[in-house]
Design a protein around this motif. Structure first.
Motif, mmCIF file in Angstrom:
data_model
loop_
_atom_site.group_PDB
_atom_site.id
_atom_site.type_symbol
_atom_site.label_atom_id
_atom_site.label_comp_id
_atom_site.label_asym_id
_atom_site.label_seq_id
_atom_site.Cartn_x
_atom_site.Cartn_y
_atom_site.Cartn_z
ATOM 1 N N GLN A 57 33.432 46.647 25.393
ATOM 2 C CA GLN A 57 33.169 46.376 26.806
ATOM 3 C C GLN A 57 33.757 45.029 27.225
ATOM 4 O OE1 GLN A 57 28.901 47.004 26.562
ATOM 5 N NE2 GLN A 57 29.092 48.899 27.742
ATOM 6 N N ALA A 58 33.666 44.033 26.370
ATOM 7 C CA ALA A 58 34.248 42.723 26.672
ATOM 8 C C ALA A 58 35.760 42.812 26.788
ATOM 9 C CB ALA A 58 33.849 41.710 25.601
ATOM 10 N N LEU A 59 36.393 43.559 25.894
ATOM 11 C CA LEU A 59 37.846 43.716 25.920
ATOM 12 C C LEU A 59 38.296 44.402 27.209
ATOM 13 C CD1 LEU A 59 40.493 43.359 24.337
ATOM 14 C CD2 LEU A 59 40.068 45.611 23.326
ATOM 15 N N ILE A 60 37.589 45.432 27.616
ATOM 16 C CA ILE A 60 37.921 46.118 28.873
ATOM 17 C C ILE A 60 37.759 45.155 30.042
ATOM 18 C CG2 ILE A 60 37.243 47.963 30.464
ATOM 19 C CD1 ILE A 60 36.406 49.591 27.930
ATOM 20 N N GLY A 61 36.669 44.397 30.048
ATOM 21 C CA GLY A 61 36.428 43.439 31.123
ATOM 22 C C GLY A 61 37.477 42.344 31.202
ATOM 23 N N GLN A 62 37.991 41.911 30.069
ATOM 24 C CA GLN A 62 39.019 40.868 30.038
ATOM 25 C C GLN A 62 40.380 41.390 30.480
ATOM 26 O OE1 GLN A 62 38.899 39.668 25.947
ATOM 27 N NE2 GLN A 62 36.897 38.713 26.147
ATOM 28 N N THR A 63 40.633 42.661 30.256
ATOM 29 C CA THR A 63 41.965 43.223 30.487
ATOM 30 C C THR A 63 42.117 43.827 31.883
ATOM 31 O OG1 THR A 63 42.055 43.749 28.133
ATOM 32 C CG2 THR A 63 43.718 44.760 29.526
ATOM 33 N N CYS A 64 41.072 44.414 32.409
ATOM 34 C CA CYS A 64 41.152 45.115 33.691
ATOM 35 C C CYS A 64 40.630 44.210 34.793
ATOM 36 C CB CYS A 64 40.350 46.416 33.630
ATOM 37 S SG CYS A 64 40.961 47.535 32.369
ATOM 38 N N ARG A 65 41.542 43.658 35.557
ATOM 39 C CA ARG A 65 41.144 42.666 36.556
ATOM 40 C C ARG A 65 40.867 43.300 37.915
ATOM 41 N NH1 ARG A 65 45.101 40.997 39.993
ATOM 42 N NH2 ARG A 65 47.143 41.924 39.693
ATOM 43 N N SER A 66 39.981 42.681 38.641
ATOM 44 C CA SER A 66 39.706 43.102 40.017
ATOM 45 C C SER A 66 40.691 42.421 40.950
ATOM 46 C CB SER A 66 38.286 42.721 40.419
ATOM 47 O OG SER A 66 37.355 43.426 39.646
ATOM 48 N N ARG A 67 41.013 43.075 42.033
ATOM 49 C CA ARG A 67 41.908 42.535 43.040
ATOM 50 C C ARG A 67 41.544 43.166 44.379
ATOM 51 N NH1 ARG A 67 43.624 45.568 39.454
ATOM 52 N NH2 ARG A 67 45.449 45.573 38.339
ATOM 53 N N THR A 68 42.154 42.726 45.429
ATOM 54 C CA THR A 68 41.924 43.348 46.736
ATOM 55 C C THR A 68 43.229 43.938 47.240
ATOM 56 O OG1 THR A 68 42.315 41.279 47.918
ATOM 57 C CG2 THR A 68 40.028 41.805 47.366
ATOM 58 N N ARG A 69 43.087 44.908 48.125
ATOM 59 C CA ARG A 69 44.247 45.590 48.684
ATOM 60 C C ARG A 69 43.986 45.928 50.134
ATOM 61 N NH1 ARG A 69 45.875 51.035 46.441
ATOM 62 N NH2 ARG A 69 46.758 51.371 48.460
ATOM 63 N N LEU A 70 45.033 45.898 50.933
ATOM 64 C CA LEU A 70 44.922 46.342 52.317
ATOM 65 C C LEU A 70 45.195 47.840 52.370
ATOM 66 C CD1 LEU A 70 46.788 43.475 54.191
ATOM 67 C CD2 LEU A 70 44.334 43.895 54.118
ATOM 68 N N VAL A 71 44.308 48.567 53.019
ATOM 69 C CA VAL A 71 44.484 50.014 53.168
ATOM 70 C C VAL A 71 44.370 50.363 54.644
ATOM 71 C CG1 VAL A 71 43.605 50.543 50.867
ATOM 72 C CG2 VAL A 71 42.042 50.524 52.795
ATOM 73 N N PRO A 72 45.049 51.434 55.074
ATOM 74 C CA PRO A 72 44.946 51.841 56.472
ATOM 75 C C PRO A 72 43.498 52.165 56.839
ATOM 76 C CG PRO A 72 46.671 53.068 55.337
ATOM 77 C CD PRO A 72 45.928 52.285 54.291
ATOM 78 N N ALA A 73 43.113 51.810 58.041
ATOM 79 C CA ALA A 73 41.742 52.029 58.505
ATOM 80 C C ALA A 73 41.627 53.389 59.184
ATOM 81 C CB ALA A 73 41.334 50.907 59.448
ATOM 82 N N ARG A 74 42.078 54.437 58.508
ATOM 83 C CA ARG A 74 42.023 55.785 59.070
ATOM 84 C C ARG A 74 40.588 56.206 59.356
ATOM 85 N NH1 ARG A 74 44.949 58.205 54.245
ATOM 86 N NH2 ARG A 74 45.979 56.266 53.881
ATOM 87 N N GLY A 75 40.372 56.682 60.556
ATOM 88 C CA GLY A 75 39.078 57.244 60.888
ATOM 89 C C GLY A 75 38.012 56.222 61.234
ATOM 90 N N LEU A 76 38.281 54.936 61.090
ATOM 91 C CA LEU A 76 37.298 53.923 61.460
ATOM 92 C C LEU A 76 37.398 53.683 62.955
ATOM 93 C CD1 LEU A 76 37.806 51.325 58.590
ATOM 94 C CD2 LEU A 76 36.079 53.114 58.755
ATOM 95 N N THR A 77 36.290 53.652 63.633
ATOM 96 C CA THR A 77 36.314 53.434 65.082
ATOM 97 C C THR A 77 35.905 52.019 65.399
ATOM 98 O OG1 THR A 77 34.066 54.220 65.312
ATOM 99 C CG2 THR A 77 35.813 55.844 65.625
#
Length: 109
Positions: A57-77
């Motif tokens: 679990q520690a190895l997975i946590g160290q290797t797989c990083r979180s990030r943010t992304r811009l996505v189209p706001a389809r269907g949001l009013t």
């Protein structure tokens, strides 16, 4: 013994597979599709002894990083405009979702 199902982003798959191999973890790689963004993911099936679960679990946590992304706001009013919002929305992606299941029997033939 445990069966770990790790759902990760495709972008992290090669690095995690190398790290797993370096630490003598055996994994089976499956292609999968995420439900939220409907994009390709990788699901790893990893058999692991209970004593090595925390290290995995520690190895997975160290290797797989979180990030943010811009996505189209389809269907949001937009309440102010009364129409469909056109601005992209920033969402968190990456990291890993890890499921740990008990294994009653493990046979390698």
């Amino acid at each position: 013994m445990k069966l770990v199902l790790a759902v990760i982003q495709d972008a992290d798959a090669a690095a995690l597979m190398r790290a797993l191999s370096d630490q003598q973890f055996e994994a089976t790689k499956l292609a999968s599709t995420g439900g939220f963004l409907r994009e390709g993911n990788t699901t790893l099936m990893i058999g692991v002894d209970d004593t090595r679960l925390a290290a995995l679990q520690a190895l997975i946590g160290q290797t797989c990083r979180s990030r943010t992304r811009l996505v189209p706001a389809r269907g949001l009013t937009s309440e102010n405009e009364g129409g469909v919002a056109q601005e992209p929305v920033e969402v968190p992606v990456g990291g890993a979702v890890i499921f740990v299941l008990g294994v009653e029997d493990f046979v390698k033939v």
